[in-house]
Design a protein around this motif. Structure first.
Motif, mmCIF file in Angstrom:
data_model
loop_
_atom_site.group_PDB
_atom_site.id
_atom_site.type_symbol
_atom_site.label_atom_id
_atom_site.label_comp_id
_atom_site.label_asym_id
_atom_site.label_seq_id
_atom_site.Cartn_x
_atom_site.Cartn_y
_atom_site.Cartn_z
ATOM 1 N N TRP A 191 0.990 -1.224 0.016
ATOM 2 C CA TRP A 191 -0.039 0.083 0.118
ATOM 3 C C TRP A 191 0.706 1.170 0.133
ATOM 4 O O TRP A 191 0.309 2.370 -0.199
ATOM 5 C CB TRP A 191 -0.982 0.033 1.190
ATOM 6 N N MET A 192 2.150 1.231 0.002
ATOM 7 C CA MET A 192 2.938 2.365 -0.224
ATOM 8 C C MET A 192 2.622 3.170 -1.322
ATOM 9 O O MET A 192 2.111 2.593 -2.435
ATOM 10 C CB MET A 192 4.490 2.008 -0.034
ATOM 11 N N PRO A 193 2.737 4.501 -1.369
ATOM 12 C CA PRO A 193 2.307 5.367 -2.317
ATOM 13 C C PRO A 193 2.943 4.880 -3.821
ATOM 14 O O PRO A 193 4.315 4.653 -3.876
ATOM 15 C CB PRO A 193 2.648 6.694 -2.252
ATOM 16 N N LYS A 194 1.970 4.798 -4.878
ATOM 17 C CA LYS A 194 2.526 4.733 -6.233
ATOM 18 C C LYS A 194 1.688 5.402 -7.187
ATOM 19 O O LYS A 194 0.712 5.875 -6.987
ATOM 20 C CB LYS A 194 2.165 3.150 -6.755
ATOM 21 N N THR A 195 2.714 6.071 -7.938
ATOM 22 C CA THR A 195 2.284 7.326 -9.017
ATOM 23 C C THR A 195 1.528 6.739 -10.164
ATOM 24 O O THR A 195 0.810 7.267 -10.678
ATOM 25 C CB THR A 195 3.200 8.089 -9.209
ATOM 26 N N LEU A 196 1.955 5.469 -10.363
ATOM 27 C CA LEU A 196 1.553 4.941 -11.702
ATOM 28 C C LEU A 196 0.846 3.489 -11.130
ATOM 29 O O LEU A 196 1.382 2.535 -10.248
ATOM 30 C CB LEU A 196 2.801 4.348 -12.391
ATOM 31 N N PRO A 197 -0.314 2.904 -11.736
ATOM 32 C CA PRO A 197 -1.063 3.632 -12.689
ATOM 33 C C PRO A 197 -1.820 4.913 -12.255
ATOM 34 O O PRO A 197 -2.157 4.769 -10.946
ATOM 35 C CB PRO A 197 -2.069 2.581 -13.216
ATOM 36 N N ALA A 198 -1.745 5.895 -12.743
ATOM 37 C CA ALA A 198 -2.144 7.281 -12.163
ATOM 38 C C ALA A 198 -3.654 7.343 -12.149
ATOM 39 O O ALA A 198 -4.462 6.537 -12.665
ATOM 40 C CB ALA A 198 -2.008 8.486 -13.499
ATOM 41 N N ARG A 199 -3.824 7.778 -11.082
ATOM 42 C CA ARG A 199 -5.501 7.957 -10.411
ATOM 43 C C ARG A 199 -5.608 9.357 -10.241
ATOM 44 O O ARG A 199 -4.535 10.121 -9.702
ATOM 45 C CB ARG A 199 -5.720 7.064 -9.435
#
Lengths: 204, 479
Positions: A191-199
């Motif tokens: 659950w760490m932040p992921k910028t992709l796929p973009a939401r």
């Protein structure tokens, strides 16, 4: 990065505290996309408006060792401040206190940022003011600055000193530990932040 | 386990402990990019034939150079346009997610990250911008870096760093009406000085901090750098979780529960020791304003311009002399008699929806001083949309203010929004350095409500000077 052991050049007394990076190079010079050619922006407001500014005086004009008041390099993180000093010809800055980001940036560009005691700073200023054009030798190996008859001790942390003396590239050093990075990534929660796929608010 | 919040987050990100004076290698969860400090970093990758290690941990937006009017036209300034075009080209070439001018998620990096739910408690965030400290409001370890480090993070997703020292800044008590988060941080900087935080991560704690909204907390952490600190942090709590939950990139379902369980452990232990401690009583605070040319040169608004002789320290005295000359101020002048030409409402310090609401609450039904120009600039395109949905734009326009598009705007002299030489501003931004808002421009840093009262009276003013007492709930929505 060029290795640094010792350097001798004209000392420039900048008797000001809190010289922030907006003074070192105004934002208007930050629009370039290159890493060199920032010398014209260095201390631009003072060089343009103040005929008595130290770098406008012939004896100091070709200086390469800047001796500045406490809290040098505060404010914006712009590495351009270091590039501008470097492009102008400075090899070292001595001060009684540096802003953290500036000091980190300097170390990455081969610019020595050495910390002097306040008393030594005052003494060094006096030497450079009494005899404009006096040369300062910055001896990184022994962490000493020599001016006239006087010798001053300055601080640079061991790791930065080693890297400067070896002229080592940080990224290359880190990539020696690539396996450690991969191992660390394998343990990170999903659950760490992921910028992709973009939401965004529409797609979430 | 004993430890401070900062030490816990640090420990959870150590890829490799440094030996023999070598720094620790720290993992970076999120890197934010903008057009000013990234071109040389991408160029470095290209020269070395390196690729970004984690594209899914990078986010780019355009903010520093972007104009706030006519954004549908090509950017007039050629060098600004080159920088924006370079970022767009780099983003495309390397595959970095970008929110460009005109996009709903464009805005100041430090407004966009939290808004998208990418900024979370306990993560490490970096950006080639010193105000990255903003994200510490969530209990993240967030700090500004130079361009070489931006390249380093692109290539390795890590940074070699020496551990920071820790400083607790405890703000007890309750703020009076009209006194806000901005006044807390200006008072902190005036107290510890612009170098007082050097080498430290500041942890803001105490009753007055707990009562602040996330927006207020971001204002405080944002300006940690103005005290010289590497970062500012606030332990996450229910206010934080409520802000993050439901945002586009926030964890969901079982992930959310797991995340919150971890986030609840992110607080300094009762027996944790800090390297330094500072106490401030919120009850004593008044609206604050800067009179000089660094953010530490501030005073309560009821005070007068100081004289250089008031300072015993040589450096402080010289700094005051230089500042008074630049600011064209005479010692002894009551601060409230200083006339301003421009009021700037915006920036990563105070450009969020709550800031705009507070500003509007003071303006509503009042008249602008005819000699004052008022610029209202939302921190992101979404903040702009939300403000318009709430009707705030109409309040600004009725008042006679200019309502602009999102960006850094007049916080720094990189885009068309600048002060003219000699022009004086009351500004909700973060830096009053010489020439920061335009060559020769003079800046007084203030809170949104002080900026609003100043726009009404034409001289530096607090809301209480307007005669009508403003309820604290209007000024600090969300407890």
């Amino acid at each position: 990065m060029e290795a640094f052991t010792t350097h001798t050049g004209i000392g420039v007394p900048l008797r000001r505290s809190n010289v922030d990076t907006d003074q070192i190079i105004p934002a208007v010079y930050l629009k370039r996309v290159t890493k060199t050619g920032f010398d014209d922006g260095l201390f631009n407001a003072w060089r343009t408006n103040d005929p008595d500014f130290v770098l406008n005086r012939p004896a100091y004009k070709n200086g390469s060792v800047l001796v500045a008041g406490p809290d040098f390099g505060t404010g914006s993180s712009r590495e351009h401040a270091v590039w501008a000093l470097r492009d102008y010809g400075f090899k070292a800055v001595l001060s009684s206190r540096f802003a953290d980001i500036f000091r980190g940036n300097a170390g990455k560009q081969g610019l020595v940022a050495g910390i002097l005691s306040e008393d030594d700073l005052e003494q060094l200023w006096k030497i450079l003011e009494q005899e404009p054009g006096t040369e300062v030798t910055v001896d990184l190996e022994n962490r000493q600055a020599h001016a006239g008859e006087a010798t001053f001790r300055f601080e640079v942390d061991d790791y930065t000193r080693w890297r400067l003396m070896e002229g080592l590239d940080d990224i290359g050093l880190t990539l020696r530990y690539e396996q450690d990075i991969t191992d660390f990534e394998a343990k990170r929660p999903a659950w760490m932040p992921k910028t992709l796929p973009a939401r965004n608010a529409e797609t979430a | 386990m004993a430890g401070t919040l900062a030490e816990k987050v640090w420990a959870d990100h150590v890829v490799r402990r440094g030996e023999n004076g070598e720094p620790d290698l720290l993992y970076i969860d999120l890197q934010l990019l903008h057009e000013v400090t990234s071109p040389q970093a991408f160029d470095g990758l290209r020269q070395e034939g390196r690729a970004p290690r984690r594209l899914d941990q990078q986010l780019a937006t355009e903010d520093h150079n972007t104009p706030t009017i006519d954004i549908d036209k090509p950017i007039a300034d050629i060098t600004s346009r080159t920088q924006i075009d370079t970022l767009r080209r780099n983003a495309e070439e390397f595959g970095v997610r970008i929110h460009s001018l005109g996009d709903l998620d464009q805005g100041i990096v430090h407004v966009v990250g939290p808004q998208l739910g990418l900024t979370m408690p306990g993560i490490t965030v970096v950006c080639g911008d010193s105000h990255t400290s903003t994200h510490g409001a969530f209990g993240a370890l967030a700090f500004g870096i130079g361009t070489s480090e931006v390249e380093h993070v692109l290539a390795t997703q890590t940074l070699p760093l020496t551990p920071f020292k820790t400083m607790a800044i405890t703000v007890d008590g309750t703020l009076k009406p009209g006194v806000t988060a901005k006044d807390i941080i200006l008072a902190v900087i005036a107290k510890i000085g612009t170098g007082g935080g050097a080498g430290y991560v500041l942890e803001y704690r105490g009753e007055a901090i707990r009562k602040l909204s996330m927006e207020g907390r971001m204002t405080i952490c944002n300006m940690s750098i103005e005290a010289g600190a590497r970062a500012g942090m606030i332990a996450p709590d229910e206010t934080t979780f409520e802000y993050v939950q439901g945002r586009p990139h926030a964890p969901r379902g079982a992930d959310w529960d797991e995340a919150v369980e971890y986030w609840r452990t992110l607080r300094s232990e009762d027996d944790a020791t800090f390297d330094a401690e500072v106490h401030i009583d919120a009850d004593d605070l008044e609206p604050f304003v800067t009179w000089g040319t660094n953010p530490g040169q501030g005073l309560p608004l009821s005070a007068s311009v100081p004289a250089p002789e008031d300072f015993t320290d040589d450096n402080a005295r010289t700094a005051a002399e230089n500042a008074l000359e630049y600011m064209d101020l005479v010692p002894g002048t009551p601060l409230k008699e200083i006339k301003v030409d421009t009021v700037f409402m915006g920036s990563c310090t105070n450009g969020r929806i709550e800031d705009l609401r507070a500003f509007a609450s003071v303006l509503e039904g009042r008249e602008k001083n005819p000699d004052v120009r008022v610029l209202v600039v939302p921190g992101s395109a979404r903040v702009r949309v939300q403000a318009e949905q709430e009707g705030l734009d109409q309040i600004f326009l009725d008042f006679g203010a200019e309502w602009r598009q999102a960006g850094c705007s007049m916080c720094l002299g990189m885009n068309p929004d600048q002060l003219a030489p000699g022009e004086r501003a009351a500004s909700t931004s973060n830096r009053n350095f010489e020439g920061r808002q335009g060559k020769g421009g003079r800046t007084h840093l203030v809170s949104p409500v002080v900026a609003a009262a100043t726009a009404v009276r034409g001289t530096l003013s607090s809301p209480s000077d307007l005669g009508v007492p403003t309820a604290p709930s209007d000024l600090q929505p969300v407890a």
